[in-house]
Enzyme design. Structure first.
Site, PDB file in Angstrom:
ATOM      1  CG  LEU A   1      15.564  -0.621   1.421  1.00 60.16           C
ATOM      2  CD1 LEU A   1      16.808  -0.197   2.181  1.00 60.16           C
ATOM      3  CD2 LEU A   1      15.594  -0.001   0.017  1.00 60.16           C
TER       4      LEU A   1
ATOM      5  NE  ARG B   1       2.751  -3.150   5.211  1.00 63.31           N
ATOM      6  CZ  ARG B   1       3.431  -2.327   4.431  1.00 63.31           C
ATOM      7  NH1 ARG B   1       3.167  -1.042   4.407  1.00 63.31           N
ATOM      8  NH2 ARG B   1       4.382  -2.783   3.628  1.00 63.31           N
TER       9      ARG B   1
ATOM     10  CB  CYS C   1      -0.260   7.497   1.284  1.00 62.88           C
ATOM     11  SG  CYS C   1      -1.157   6.828   2.669  1.00 62.88           S
TER      12      CYS C   1
ATOM     13  CE1 TYR D   1       0.338   7.627   9.843  1.00 59.39           C
ATOM     14  CE2 TYR D   1       1.037   5.552   8.842  1.00 59.39           C
ATOM     15  CZ  TYR D   1       1.084   6.946   8.899  1.00 59.39           C
ATOM     16  OH  TYR D   1       1.879   7.641   8.022  1.00 59.39           O
TER      17      TYR D   1
ATOM     18  CB  ALA E   1      -3.240   4.039   4.499  1.00 60.03           C
TER      19      ALA E   1
ATOM     20  NE  ARG F   1      11.456   2.785  -0.186  1.00 56.66           N
ATOM     21  CZ  ARG F   1      12.281   2.790   0.846  1.00 56.66           C
ATOM     22  NH1 ARG F   1      12.890   3.903   1.193  1.00 56.66           N
ATOM     23  NH2 ARG F   1      12.497   1.689   1.543  1.00 56.66           N
TER      24      ARG F   1
ATOM     25  CD  GLN G   1      -2.276  -0.170   4.782  1.00 56.92           C
ATOM     26  OE1 GLN G   1      -2.057   0.930   4.289  1.00 56.92           O
ATOM     27  NE2 GLN G   1      -1.343  -0.873   5.398  1.00 56.92           N
TER      28      GLN G   1
ATOM     29  N   PRO H   1       0.833  -1.207   0.000  1.00 58.15           N
ATOM     30  CG  PRO H   1      -0.052  -1.090   2.150  1.00 58.15           C
ATOM     31  CD  PRO H   1       0.684  -1.999   1.226  1.00 58.15           C
TER      32      PRO H   1
HETATM   33  C1  LIG Z   1       4.948   6.673  -1.528  1.00 60.98           C
HETATM   34  C2  LIG Z   1       4.786   5.727  -0.365  1.00 60.98           C
HETATM   35  C3  LIG Z   1       3.572   5.657   0.294  1.00 60.98           C
HETATM   36  C4  LIG Z   1       3.382   4.737   1.337  1.00 60.98           C
HETATM   37  N1  LIG Z   1       2.143   4.602   1.905  1.00 60.98           N
HETATM   38  C5  LIG Z   1       1.897   3.562   2.732  1.00 60.98           C
HETATM   39  C6  LIG Z   1       0.578   3.230   3.119  1.00 60.98           C
HETATM   40  O1  LIG Z   1      -0.410   3.813   2.675  1.00 60.98           O
HETATM   41  N2  LIG Z   1       0.413   2.202   3.998  1.00 60.98           N
HETATM   42  C7  LIG Z   1       1.473   1.484   4.479  1.00 60.98           C
HETATM   43  O2  LIG Z   1       1.274   0.559   5.270  1.00 60.98           O
HETATM   44  N3  LIG Z   1       2.731   1.766   4.097  1.00 60.98           N
HETATM   45  C8  LIG Z   1       2.956   2.756   3.212  1.00 60.98           C
HETATM   46  N4  LIG Z   1       4.234   2.974   2.753  1.00 60.98           N
HETATM   47  C9  LIG Z   1       5.317   2.052   3.150  1.00 60.98           C
HETATM   48  C10 LIG Z   1       5.476   0.953   2.106  1.00 60.98           C
HETATM   49  O3  LIG Z   1       4.279   0.193   1.961  1.00 60.98           O
HETATM   50  C11 LIG Z   1       6.652   0.017   2.438  1.00 60.98           C
HETATM   51  O4  LIG Z   1       6.381  -0.671   3.619  1.00 60.98           O
HETATM   52  C12 LIG Z   1       7.982   0.766   2.584  1.00 60.98           C
HETATM   53  O5  LIG Z   1       8.131   1.751   1.575  1.00 60.98           O
HETATM   54  C13 LIG Z   1       9.174  -0.197   2.518  1.00 60.98           C
HETATM   55  O6  LIG Z   1       9.161  -0.931   1.326  1.00 60.98           O
HETATM   56  P1  LIG Z   1      10.111  -0.537   0.063  1.00 60.98           P
HETATM   57  O7  LIG Z   1      11.515  -0.557   0.557  1.00 60.98           O
HETATM   58  O8  LIG Z   1       9.824  -1.602  -0.970  1.00 60.98           O
HETATM   59  O9  LIG Z   1       9.706   0.836  -0.397  1.00 60.98           O
HETATM   60  C14 LIG Z   1       4.454   3.919   1.742  1.00 60.98           C
HETATM   61  C15 LIG Z   1       5.685   4.032   1.104  1.00 60.98           C
HETATM   62  C16 LIG Z   1       5.860   4.907   0.039  1.00 60.98           C
HETATM   63  C17 LIG Z   1       7.188   4.948  -0.664  1.00 60.98           C
END
Ligand SMILES: Cc1cc2nc3c(=O)[nH]c(=O)nc-3n(C[C@H](O)[C@H](O)[C@H](O)COP(=O)(O)O)c2cc1C
Length: 365
Positions: free
Chosen positions: A301, A230, A25, A182, A57, A324, A100, A23
């Site tokens: 990551l 989560r 945002c 949250y 979310a 990302r 979510q 997820p």
């Molecule tokens: C642009 C953006 C928005 C995010 N929004 C949410 C969200 O709405 N809900 C959530 O649980 N995590 C959110 N995250 C966290 C990601 O879901 C993820 O757990 C975190 O970026 C680590 O994973 P990654 O290294 O693949 O980016 C967000 C991350 C990014 C980059």
């Protein structure tokens, strides 16, 4: 045979592979309503070949939005906008769609990240936030209002109402957001929860609200459809929420028929000290997996196909989520399938892109 591309079943839902779009945002909604941005953004991600797309979310009530531009599902107008979005996505993709369910608690009323992300005071157009206790997230931010038992009841009703709407919209899966500092995480952590009633104090009391909400929404959503949770496995702060408590929560959720646990970390305290690097949260997923029957999602990551394959192959987690990495490369699952000798779904309009020498990369419709 790639383990990453082996199907997995959650309730009545079979995912084509173990790649989950986390997820994210977008801070691009209009009074909680999805906009053209969501159609474009989620549309392209729905062509990616991932096994599951979890929408950002989504606030169960307006006060639960991180920013005024957050997505919501709390009334007929937000439901109608979501319906347009889902209908459009379904026209062009069979990718399962999850929602979510979020509430930001004391981390609500903030600016979008590209506007600095700081809390917006009530005097500047923000709103009163709520939390288990009147403890501000950071120095200089407004204290939230400690929730009364009546307000807790109202919150539960908001979750149930959103779930009713999500079911009507045909979502395949729900994810309860209990991570990243949250509202539900604020109840879990002793750093933010200083209540002396049945929702604070002992671990059992701090877990109570999340477990009660899980049970209520589980009753509301069709039994065969998956609901996962989560969590942040640790606050990364001495004396805060940690892996040991996360394992207890995961065991309790497992008993209640939770469909999966999605293991992230942090977000509760500005004092967190996170050792960030590839796979940095995988040991938490692995640590929890030893104690539960439900599938576990690792996230954080994970950027390389071989890395993802190794996490699943060695049994540290059952699925991996990308955030990302899939924004950067929205065809990540195609490239992973090509590297790992697997097959992946793609829209028929794009089948001609199959690289020379890789005929058979795309699954038939
Ligand atoms: C642009 C953006 C928005 C995010 N929004 C949410 C969200 O709405 N809900 C959530 O649980 N995590 C959110 N995250 C966290 C990601 O879901 C993820 O757990 C975190 O970026 C680590 O994973 P990654 O290294 O693949 O980016 C967000 C991350 C990014 C980059």
């Amino acid at each position: 045979m790639s383990k990453l591309f082996e199907p997995i079943t959650l309730g009545n839902l079979t995912l084509e592979n173990r790649i989950v779009i986390a997820p994210m945002c977008q801070y691009s909604s209009d009074e909680g309503k999805a906009t053209a941005w969501h159609h474009a953004h989620l549309g392209q991600l729905s062509f990616s070949g991932a096994g599951l797309l979890i929408l950002e979310a989504t606030a169960v009530e307006a006060a639960g939005r991180i920013s005024a531009e957050d997505l919501g599902l709390w009334d007929d107008a937000t439901e109608a906008a979501m319906k347009d979005l889902i209908t459009g996505l379904r026209e062009n993709s069979n990718m399962p769609l999850g929602l979510q369910l979020g509430h930001a608690g004391r981390k609500a009323s903030c600016a979008a990240p590209w506007k600095g992300g700081a809390q917006i005071a009530q005097s500047a157009g923000g709103w009163q936030t709520i939390a288990p206790s009147a403890v501000a997230f950071a120095q200089g931010t407004e204290a939230p209002e400690a929730m009364s038992l009546a307000r807790i009841d109202e919150l539960k009703k908001a979750y149930v109402d959103t779930v009713r709407r999500a079911d009507r919209l045909g979502f395949d899966l729900l994810e309860l957001h209990g991570a990243h500092g949250y509202l539900l995480h604020q109840f879990l952590s002793p750093l933010s929860n200083q209540r002396t009633d049945q929702y604070g104090g002992s671990l059992e009391n701090r877990m109570r609200l999340l477990l009660e909400i899980f049970q209520e929404i589980r009753t509301e959503f069709p039994a065969a459809k998956p609901i996962g949770v989560r969590i942040s496995a640790t606050d990364w702060v001495e004396g805060g929420w940690d892996l040991e408590q996360s394992i207890e929560l995961a065991k309790a959720l497992d008993e209640l028929g939770c469909s999966y646990i999605h293991v992230s970390s942090g977000g509760l305290s500005p004092h967190q000290k996170i050792a960030v690097g590839p796979n940095y949260q995988v040991p938490f997923a692995d640590g929890i997996k030893r104690y539960v029957r439900m599938p576990v999602i690792a996230v954080g990551l994970i950027t390389e196909p071989e890395q993802a394959e190794a996490i699943i192959g060695t049994g540290q987690a059952d699925m991996i989520a990308l955030a990302r990495g899939i924004l950067y490369n929205p065809r990540w699952p195609w490239h992973a399938a090509a590297k790992l000798g697997a097959k992946v779904s793609a829209p028929k309009q794009y089948w001609r892109s199959e690289p020379h020498g890789l005929k058979g990369l795309f699954l038939p419709e």
